[in-house]
Design a protein around this motif. Structure first.
Motif, PDB file in Angstrom:
ATOM      1  N   LEU A   1       0.818  -1.204   0.000  1.00 56.10           N
ATOM      2  CA  LEU A   1       0.000   0.000   0.000  1.00 56.10           C
ATOM      3  C   LEU A   1       0.859   1.264   0.000  1.00 56.10           C
ATOM      4  N   GLY A   2       1.846   1.333   0.882  1.00 57.90           N
ATOM      5  CA  GLY A   2       2.688   2.517   0.956  1.00 57.90           C
ATOM      6  C   GLY A   2       3.426   2.794  -0.337  1.00 57.90           C
ATOM      7  N   THR A   3       3.929   1.742  -0.975  1.00 53.25           N
ATOM      8  CA  THR A   3       4.640   1.898  -2.245  1.00 53.25           C
ATOM      9  C   THR A   3       3.711   2.433  -3.327  1.00 53.25           C
ATOM     10  N   LEU A   4       2.495   1.900  -3.386  1.00 51.84           N
ATOM     11  CA  LEU A   4       1.540   2.333  -4.411  1.00 51.84           C
ATOM     12  C   LEU A   4       1.094   3.773  -4.194  1.00 51.84           C
ATOM     13  N   ILE A   5       0.972   4.189  -2.950  1.00 51.32           N
ATOM     14  CA  ILE A   5       0.607   5.579  -2.665  1.00 51.32           C
ATOM     15  C   ILE A   5       1.678   6.511  -3.236  1.00 51.32           C
ATOM     16  N   LYS A   6       2.942   6.170  -3.028  1.00 48.34           N
ATOM     17  CA  LYS A   6       4.030   6.980  -3.584  1.00 48.34           C
ATOM     18  C   LYS A   6       4.060   6.887  -5.112  1.00 48.34           C
ATOM     19  N   TYR A   7       3.878   5.693  -5.644  1.00 41.91           N
ATOM     20  CA  TYR A   7       3.956   5.465  -7.089  1.00 41.91           C
ATOM     21  C   TYR A   7       2.893   6.263  -7.834  1.00 41.91           C
ATOM     22  N   THR A   8       1.710   6.362  -7.256  1.00 48.26           N
ATOM     23  CA  THR A   8       0.615   7.066  -7.923  1.00 48.26           C
ATOM     24  C   THR A   8       0.585   8.563  -7.614  1.00 48.26           C
ATOM     25  N   GLY A   9       1.449   9.001  -6.704  1.00 49.33           N
ATOM     26  CA  GLY A   9       1.509  10.420  -6.368  1.00 49.33           C
ATOM     27  C   GLY A   9       0.396  10.882  -5.443  1.00 49.33           C
ATOM     28  N   ILE A  10      -0.217   9.949  -4.731  1.00 51.61           N
ATOM     29  CA  ILE A  10      -1.278  10.305  -3.785  1.00 51.61           C
ATOM     30  C   ILE A  10      -0.647  10.911  -2.534  1.00 51.61           C
ATOM     31  N   ALA A  11      -1.201  12.015  -2.074  1.00 55.23           N
ATOM     32  CA  ALA A  11      -0.665  12.684  -0.885  1.00 55.23           C
ATOM     33  C   ALA A  11      -0.849  11.799   0.338  1.00 55.23           C
ATOM     34  N   SER A  12       0.199  11.739   1.168  1.00 58.45           N
ATOM     35  CA  SER A  12       0.170  10.917   2.371  1.00 58.45           C
ATOM     36  C   SER A  12       0.865  11.666   3.490  1.00 58.45           C
ATOM     37  N   THR A  13       0.158  11.887   4.593  1.00 59.74           N
ATOM     38  CA  THR A  13       0.730  12.675   5.683  1.00 59.74           C
ATOM     39  C   THR A  13       0.730  11.935   7.012  1.00 59.74           C
TER      40      THR A  13
ATOM     41  N   ASP B   1      -4.982   3.458   7.137  1.00 61.40           N
ATOM     42  CA  ASP B   1      -4.777   2.536   6.012  1.00 61.40           C
ATOM     43  C   ASP B   1      -6.041   2.437   5.154  1.00 61.40           C
ATOM     44  N   SER B   2      -7.208   2.447   5.786  1.00 58.47           N
ATOM     45  CA  SER B   2      -8.463   2.413   5.023  1.00 58.47           C
ATOM     46  C   SER B   2      -8.602   3.665   4.167  1.00 58.47           C
ATOM     47  N   GLU B   3      -8.278   4.822   4.728  1.00 58.68           N
ATOM     48  CA  GLU B   3      -8.418   6.063   3.968  1.00 58.68           C
ATOM     49  C   GLU B   3      -7.429   6.108   2.798  1.00 58.68           C
ATOM     50  N   MET B   4      -6.233   5.589   2.990  1.00 63.68           N
ATOM     51  CA  MET B   4      -5.277   5.532   1.885  1.00 63.68           C
ATOM     52  C   MET B   4      -5.731   4.525   0.826  1.00 63.68           C
ATOM     53  N   THR B   5      -6.336   3.425   1.276  1.00 59.00           N
ATOM     54  CA  THR B   5      -6.857   2.450   0.317  1.00 59.00           C
ATOM     55  C   THR B   5      -8.010   3.040  -0.484  1.00 59.00           C
ATOM     56  N   VAL B   6      -8.844   3.867   0.152  1.00 63.26           N
ATOM     57  CA  VAL B   6      -9.910   4.573  -0.578  1.00 63.26           C
ATOM     58  C   VAL B   6      -9.313   5.409  -1.696  1.00 63.26           C
ATOM     59  N   LYS B   7      -8.286   6.186  -1.374  1.00 67.71           N
ATOM     60  CA  LYS B   7      -7.674   7.039  -2.391  1.00 67.71           C
ATOM     61  C   LYS B   7      -7.069   6.208  -3.518  1.00 67.71           C
ATOM     62  N   LEU B   8      -6.419   5.101  -3.162  1.00 74.19           N
ATOM     63  CA  LEU B   8      -5.864   4.221  -4.187  1.00 74.19           C
ATOM     64  C   LEU B   8      -6.971   3.605  -5.033  1.00 74.19           C
ATOM     65  N   TRP B   9      -8.053   3.152  -4.402  1.00 72.69           N
ATOM     66  CA  TRP B   9      -9.180   2.528  -5.107  1.00 72.69           C
ATOM     67  C   TRP B   9      -9.789   3.491  -6.127  1.00 72.69           C
ATOM     68  N   LEU B  10     -10.010   4.727  -5.701  1.00 81.39           N
ATOM     69  CA  LEU B  10     -10.585   5.714  -6.614  1.00 81.39           C
ATOM     70  C   LEU B  10      -9.604   6.067  -7.727  1.00 81.39           C
ATOM     71  N   HIS B  11      -8.313   6.074  -7.404  1.00 82.59           N
ATOM     72  CA  HIS B  11      -7.289   6.318  -8.433  1.00 82.59           C
ATOM     73  C   HIS B  11      -7.287   5.185  -9.451  1.00 82.59           C
ATOM     74  N   LEU B  12      -7.429   3.947  -8.974  1.00 80.47           N
ATOM     75  CA  LEU B  12      -7.518   2.798  -9.882  1.00 80.47           C
ATOM     76  C   LEU B  12      -8.697   2.946 -10.842  1.00 80.47           C
ATOM     77  N   LEU B  13      -9.857   3.287 -10.295  1.00 78.56           N
ATOM     78  CA  LEU B  13     -11.046   3.431 -11.135  1.00 78.56           C
ATOM     79  C   LEU B  13     -10.862   4.553 -12.154  1.00 78.56           C
ATOM     80  N   ALA B  14     -10.250   5.661 -11.723  1.00 76.42           N
ATOM     81  CA  ALA B  14     -10.019   6.781 -12.640  1.00 76.42           C
ATOM     82  C   ALA B  14      -9.020   6.400 -13.728  1.00 76.42           C
ATOM     83  N   THR B  15      -7.996   5.626 -13.353  1.00 75.74           N
ATOM     84  CA  THR B  15      -6.995   5.186 -14.339  1.00 75.74           C
ATOM     85  C   THR B  15      -7.636   4.294 -15.390  1.00 75.74           C
ATOM     86  N   ILE B  16      -8.471   3.368 -14.957  1.00 76.65           N
ATOM     87  CA  ILE B  16      -9.174   2.505 -15.908  1.00 76.65           C
ATOM     88  C   ILE B  16     -10.037   3.346 -16.843  1.00 76.65           C
TER      89      ILE B  16
END
Length: 216
Positions: A134-146, A155-170
């Motif tokens: 999860l941490g690697t993917l957050i950095k890879y996709t450029g999602i802000a993490s504080t 972790d759930s909130e970061m997974t939400v951001k990754l999930w929505l980024h996945l859907l947007a990428t598709i």
């Protein structure tokens, strides 16, 4: 149901397997409706057993914190109500599903939704990522993490951001309108080498020619 209307969840636990006697000690979850956060759930839970020094260091959750928390049964009854009627997402979902199933079985509760895994989806959409933690993917996709990983709600909130980024990428690559939860489940079973062709067929609205096999 749409893929952007789900509950994204994460457990912190005493170990790796409920079959070995490990228990959940924290649950965090975020409810999405049409891609918008509408509710959150977070609770420590006292499993009636001590956690190791390793888990204390790894999560920051101490035995003192757990001793002052509600018992697992009370928390899981509340969480069963929270997820009722929703599909579920987790990063490395097989891990979280095992603990969810085990903790709910202890209180004779269940859930009606299906599970999907953001880790498996990431392996197919972000195939060039260094790894799919999860941490690697957050950095890879450029999602802000504080914040700090290994606490359930964060972790759930970061997974939400990754999930929505996945859907947007598709959607950026293939204009699949209103991506369904079932589409992501099928994507996760598609061999990585076949993902581009499979997504192209979905965007054209064509049926797949054969049953998809599980990919690594």
């Amino acid at each position: 149901m749409k893929a952007d209307t789900v509950v994204v969840l994460d457990f912190e636990t005493t170990g790796l397997s409920p079959d070995a006697g490990d228990r959940a000690i924290e649950i965090g979850a975020v409810r999405l409706e049409s891609g918008e956060v509408v509710d959150r759930f977070q609770a420590l839970m006292n499993p009636g057993q001590r956690v190791s020094g390793f888990i204390e260091d790894h999560t920051g959750i101490t035995n003192t914190m757990l001793a002052n928390s509600d018992h697992s049964a009370k928390v899981m009854h509340q969480f069963a109500d929270f997820i009722e009627g929703h599909n579920l997402v987790a990063h490395n979902a097989s891990f979280d599903k095992r603990f969810l199933d085990a903790e709910l079985a202890r209180i004779s509760r269940s859930y009606s939704g299906d599970f999907s895994c953001s880790l498996l989806a990431s392996r197919r959409i972000y195939q060039q990522a260094p790894n799919h933690q999860l941490g690697t993917l957050i950095k890879y996709t450029g999602i802000a993490s504080t914040g700090d990983f290994h606490r359930a709600l964060y972790d759930s909130e970061m997974t939400v951001k990754l999930w929505l980024h996945l859907l947007a990428t598709i959607n950026d690559r293939y204009p699949i309108k209103n991506i369904s939860f079932a589409t992501i489940q099928q994507l996760n079973r598609t061999p990585k080498k076949s993902v581009e062709q499979w997504l192209a067929r979905q965007s054209e609205g064509l049926p797949t020619k054969k049953r998809l096999k599980t990919g690594g």
